[in-house]
Design an enzyme around this catalytic site. Structure first.
Site, PDB file in Angstrom:
ATOM      1  N   ALA A  71      -2.909  23.347 -11.475  1.00  0.00           N
ATOM      2  CA  ALA A  71      -3.389  22.186 -11.565  1.00  0.00           C
ATOM      3  C   ALA A  71      -3.349  21.447 -10.227  1.00  0.00           C
ATOM      4  O   ALA A  71      -2.327  21.555  -9.427  1.00  0.00           O
ATOM      5  CB  ALA A  71      -2.884  21.234 -12.571  1.00  0.00           C
ATOM      6  N   ASP A  74      -8.361  21.485  -8.590  1.00  0.00           N
ATOM      7  CA  ASP A  74      -9.795  21.029  -9.100  1.00  0.00           C
ATOM      8  C   ASP A  74      -9.539  20.020  -9.956  1.00  0.00           C
ATOM      9  O   ASP A  74      -9.942  20.084 -11.180  1.00  0.00           O
ATOM     10  CB  ASP A  74     -10.547  22.258  -9.711  1.00  0.00           C
ATOM     11  CG  ASP A  74     -11.810  21.921  -9.889  1.00  0.00           C
ATOM     12  OD1 ASP A  74     -12.442  20.968  -9.530  1.00  0.00           O
ATOM     13  OD2 ASP A  74     -12.261  22.828 -10.809  1.00  0.00           O
ATOM     14  N   ASN A 120       3.191  16.264  -1.422  1.00  0.00           N
ATOM     15  CA  ASN A 120       2.064  15.593  -1.757  1.00  0.00           C
ATOM     16  C   ASN A 120       2.407  14.210  -2.670  1.00  0.00           C
ATOM     17  O   ASN A 120       3.396  14.297  -3.394  1.00  0.00           O
ATOM     18  CB  ASN A 120       1.054  16.460  -2.561  1.00  0.00           C
ATOM     19  CG  ASN A 120       1.227  16.380  -3.941  1.00  0.00           C
ATOM     20  OD1 ASN A 120       0.645  15.311  -4.834  1.00  0.00           O
ATOM     21  ND2 ASN A 120       1.886  17.402  -4.657  1.00  0.00           N
ATOM     22  N   PHE A 124      -2.582  11.357  -9.261  1.00  0.00           N
ATOM     23  CA  PHE A 124      -3.508  11.491 -10.085  1.00  0.00           C
ATOM     24  C   PHE A 124      -4.909  11.012  -9.972  1.00  0.00           C
ATOM     25  O   PHE A 124      -5.564  10.281 -10.708  1.00  0.00           O
ATOM     26  CB  PHE A 124      -3.126  11.172 -11.491  1.00  0.00           C
ATOM     27  CG  PHE A 124      -2.083  11.923 -11.960  1.00  0.00           C
ATOM     28  CD1 PHE A 124      -1.677  12.933 -11.836  1.00  0.00           C
ATOM     29  CD2 PHE A 124      -1.432  11.187 -13.081  1.00  0.00           C
ATOM     30  CE1 PHE A 124      -0.623  13.837 -12.423  1.00  0.00           C
ATOM     31  CE2 PHE A 124      -0.142  12.109 -13.838  1.00  0.00           C
ATOM     32  CZ  PHE A 124       0.094  13.279 -13.424  1.00  0.00           C
ATOM     33  N   ASN A 152      -5.613  20.036 -17.768  1.00  0.00           N
ATOM     34  CA  ASN A 152      -4.192  19.445 -17.643  1.00  0.00           C
ATOM     35  C   ASN A 152      -4.293  17.845 -17.953  1.00  0.00           C
ATOM     36  O   ASN A 152      -5.156  17.359 -17.055  1.00  0.00           O
ATOM     37  CB  ASN A 152      -3.727  19.665 -16.291  1.00  0.00           C
ATOM     38  CG  ASN A 152      -2.325  19.148 -15.816  1.00  0.00           C
ATOM     39  OD1 ASN A 152      -2.267  18.124 -16.023  1.00  0.00           O
ATOM     40  ND2 ASN A 152      -1.405  19.947 -15.374  1.00  0.00           N
ATOM     41  N   THR A 191       3.534   9.559 -10.384  1.00  0.00           N
ATOM     42  CA  THR A 191       3.017   8.242 -11.471  1.00  0.00           C
ATOM     43  C   THR A 191       4.358   7.838 -11.772  1.00  0.00           C
ATOM     44  O   THR A 191       5.256   8.325 -12.650  1.00  0.00           O
ATOM     45  CB  THR A 191       2.373   8.953 -12.429  1.00  0.00           C
ATOM     46  OG1 THR A 191       1.092   9.248 -12.019  1.00  0.00           O
ATOM     47  CG2 THR A 191       1.809   7.841 -13.778  1.00  0.00           C
ATOM     48  N   THR A 259       6.900  25.441 -12.772  1.00  0.00           N
ATOM     49  CA  THR A 259       7.360  23.954 -12.740  1.00  0.00           C
ATOM     50  C   THR A 259       6.383  23.308 -12.059  1.00  0.00           C
ATOM     51  O   THR A 259       5.542  23.785 -11.124  1.00  0.00           O
ATOM     52  CB  THR A 259       8.771  23.514 -12.189  1.00  0.00           C
ATOM     53  OG1 THR A 259       8.709  23.923 -10.734  1.00  0.00           O
ATOM     54  CG2 THR A 259       9.691  24.445 -12.919  1.00  0.00           C
ATOM     55  N   ASN A 260       6.323  21.804 -11.994  1.00  0.00           N
ATOM     56  CA  ASN A 260       5.779  20.907 -11.107  1.00  0.00           C
ATOM     57  C   ASN A 260       6.345  20.920  -9.892  1.00  0.00           C
ATOM     58  O   ASN A 260       7.444  21.927  -9.629  1.00  0.00           O
ATOM     59  CB  ASN A 260       5.501  19.712 -11.928  1.00  0.00           C
ATOM     60  CG  ASN A 260       4.294  18.749 -11.390  1.00  0.00           C
ATOM     61  OD1 ASN A 260       3.920  18.960 -10.364  1.00  0.00           O
ATOM     62  ND2 ASN A 260       3.572  18.405 -12.620  1.00  0.00           N
ATOM     63  N   GLY A 280       5.442  24.780  -2.802  1.00  0.00           N
ATOM     64  CA  GLY A 280       5.420  26.062  -1.852  1.00  0.00           C
ATOM     65  C   GLY A 280       6.770  27.011  -1.702  1.00  0.00           C
ATOM     66  O   GLY A 280       7.721  26.535  -2.726  1.00  0.00           O
ATOM     67  N   TYR A 330      -0.532  27.272  -6.249  1.00  0.00           N
ATOM     68  CA  TYR A 330      -1.712  26.436  -5.270  1.00  0.00           C
ATOM     69  C   TYR A 330      -1.363  26.513  -3.849  1.00  0.00           C
ATOM     70  O   TYR A 330      -2.002  26.774  -2.917  1.00  0.00           O
ATOM     71  CB  TYR A 330      -1.481  24.830  -5.825  1.00  0.00           C
ATOM     72  CG  TYR A 330      -2.361  23.833  -5.323  1.00  0.00           C
ATOM     73  CD1 TYR A 330      -2.950  23.990  -3.995  1.00  0.00           C
ATOM     74  CD2 TYR A 330      -2.329  22.656  -5.759  1.00  0.00           C
ATOM     75  CE1 TYR A 330      -3.761  22.926  -3.489  1.00  0.00           C
ATOM     76  CE2 TYR A 330      -3.165  21.460  -5.315  1.00  0.00           C
ATOM     77  CZ  TYR A 330      -3.849  21.804  -4.048  1.00  0.00           C
ATOM     78  OH  TYR A 330      -4.576  20.812  -3.641  1.00  0.00           O
TER      79      TYR A 330
END
Ligand SMILES: Cc1cc2nc3c(=O)[nH]c(=O)nc-3n(C[C@H](O)[C@H](O)[C@H](O)COP(=O)(O)O)c2cc1C
Length: 354
Positions: A71, A74, A120, A124, A152, A191, A259-260, A280, A330
């Site tokens: 996620a 796109d 980053n 959102f 997502n 967020t 994970t995120n 990364g 990603y």
């Protein structure tokens, strides 16, 4: 192919601001999506269907290979129809929120090439679930796709944390018909307060409400329940992860994405003064540790999508060996190019053969 990208195209891409380079990537994929003959030729070239890739079954879906686009790439469902042509076995769009929102002020995405990393704080930025649903309605739907599509979902920035459940439910209702699987993202660091939704009580409320809505939709429409997964942060402690796994079990969730991005600043990042989530290579070890922990704690019964720091075949294999059913990436694609997924899928099959 990766070598050509790294020597010819990457330097040109990297001269641009990283968000602009990302937008060009999305445009190129959207263009490819609009050119079915080229797309078909590339898909044939990657031979997604013919056994050169090992298919994976998970939560009732069939994936032609184990590698997905994570996620954040796109966000508005503009590029995903080209993902199979790039060698991906699934693709996850979003994060999508109930309300359209611009995200944080730019610049908000930073490359660290020597570390193969990105920070980053996009926040959102997306067109909102109504607009994204309208776009998905015009694209191939479930059952007509080459690869599964995950959607997502996140919380709109202006929505108070106490009203988060309603926000997710709004997007659920708009998007469930278009998703092969859904993800509740409670782990983006950009967020404010979002990660509080990983706390046991709030998580119980959110998962209870969304799984109830999912059952109700299945009963009233006669359609199958959409598999629902939870995406967690790498910054949780082991007891916090245990609590999350408990709530997941209570509500019979279909899987977990680990994970995120991380708020940690390991190694040289200790002195980098840029707010946001780090992704990364520096995230690789921590996210694999979490995959391994969850696999052990659940006896391998909960499907895990492993994501974080996949930059070569070794790091992809490591997550699968740790217990992941599928993996996503990603940041690796930024450094290795658009056909990185296809190269990885081939390398993993080779590795299994050996
Ligand atoms: C620029 C950027 C934007 C992202 N946006 C999202 C997002 O909207 N939702 C989400 O769940 N994850 C998002 N992510 C996190 C990725 O999906 C992934 O979990 C994380 O980057 C770790 O994988 P990687 O090391 O392969 O990049 C984003 C990552 C990056 C680099």
């Amino acid at each position: 192919m990766g070598k050509y990208y790294e020597t010819l195209f990457r330097p040109a891409f990297f001269r641009r601001d990283s968000e602009r380079a990302h937008e060009l990537g999305v445009e190129a994929m959207a263009l490819l999506a609009a050119l079915p003959p080229l797309r078909g030729a590339l898909e044939c070239w990657h031979r997604l269907g013919d056994g050169a890739h090992r298919p994976v079954e998970a939560f009732g879906l069939r994936f032609p290979n184990a590698i997905g686009l994570a996620a954040g790439f796109d966000k508005n469902a503009r590029a995903w129809p080209a993902a199979a042509a790039m060698g991906f076995g699934h693709v996850e769009i979003g994060t999508v929120t109930a309300l359209a929102q611009p995200g944080n002020p730019k610049p908000r995405m930073f490359r660290y090439p020597a570390q193969e990393a990105v920070i980053n704080r996009m926040g959102f930025n997306n067109e909102g679930s109504e607009a994204v649903a309208a776009r998905l309605a015009k694209q191939p739907g479930p059952g007509q796709r080459r690869i599964p599509l995950g959607v997502n979902l996140g919380k709109s920035k202006v929505t108070e944390i106490e009203r988060a459940t309603e926000d997710y439910l709004t997007s659920f209702r708009r998007l469930a018909d278009y998703a092969d699987y859904l993800v509740l993202n409670v782990s983006s660091p950009n967020t404010p307060n979002l990660r509080q939704l990983q706390d046991e009580a709030r998580l119980r409320e959110l998962l209870g409400a969304v799984t109830a809505a999912n059952r109700e939709r299945a009963t009233t429409t006669g359609r199958v329940r959409v598999p629902i997964l939870l995406k967690i942060a790498p910054d949780l402690t082991w007891p916090q992860i245990d609590a999350v796994l408990g709530v997941i079990a209570e509500h019979n969730l279909d899987g977990i994405i680990a994970t995120n991005t991380t708020l940690a600043r390991p190694g040289v990042f200790a002195t980098v003064n840029e707010a946001g989530g780090l992704s990364g290579a520096p995230l690789r070890r921590r996210s694999t540790e979490i995959v391994a922990y969850i696999a052990r704690a659940t006896g391998g019964r909960l499907p895990i999508i492993g994501v974080g720091g996949i930059v070569d075949a070794e790091s992809a294999a490591e997550k699968l060996d740790a217990g992941a059913t599928l993996v996503q990436l990603y940041t690796g694609m930024i450094y290795r190019g658009p056909f990185f997924a296809a190269e990885l899928a081939r390398a993993l099959v080779e590795r299994q053969r050996r």
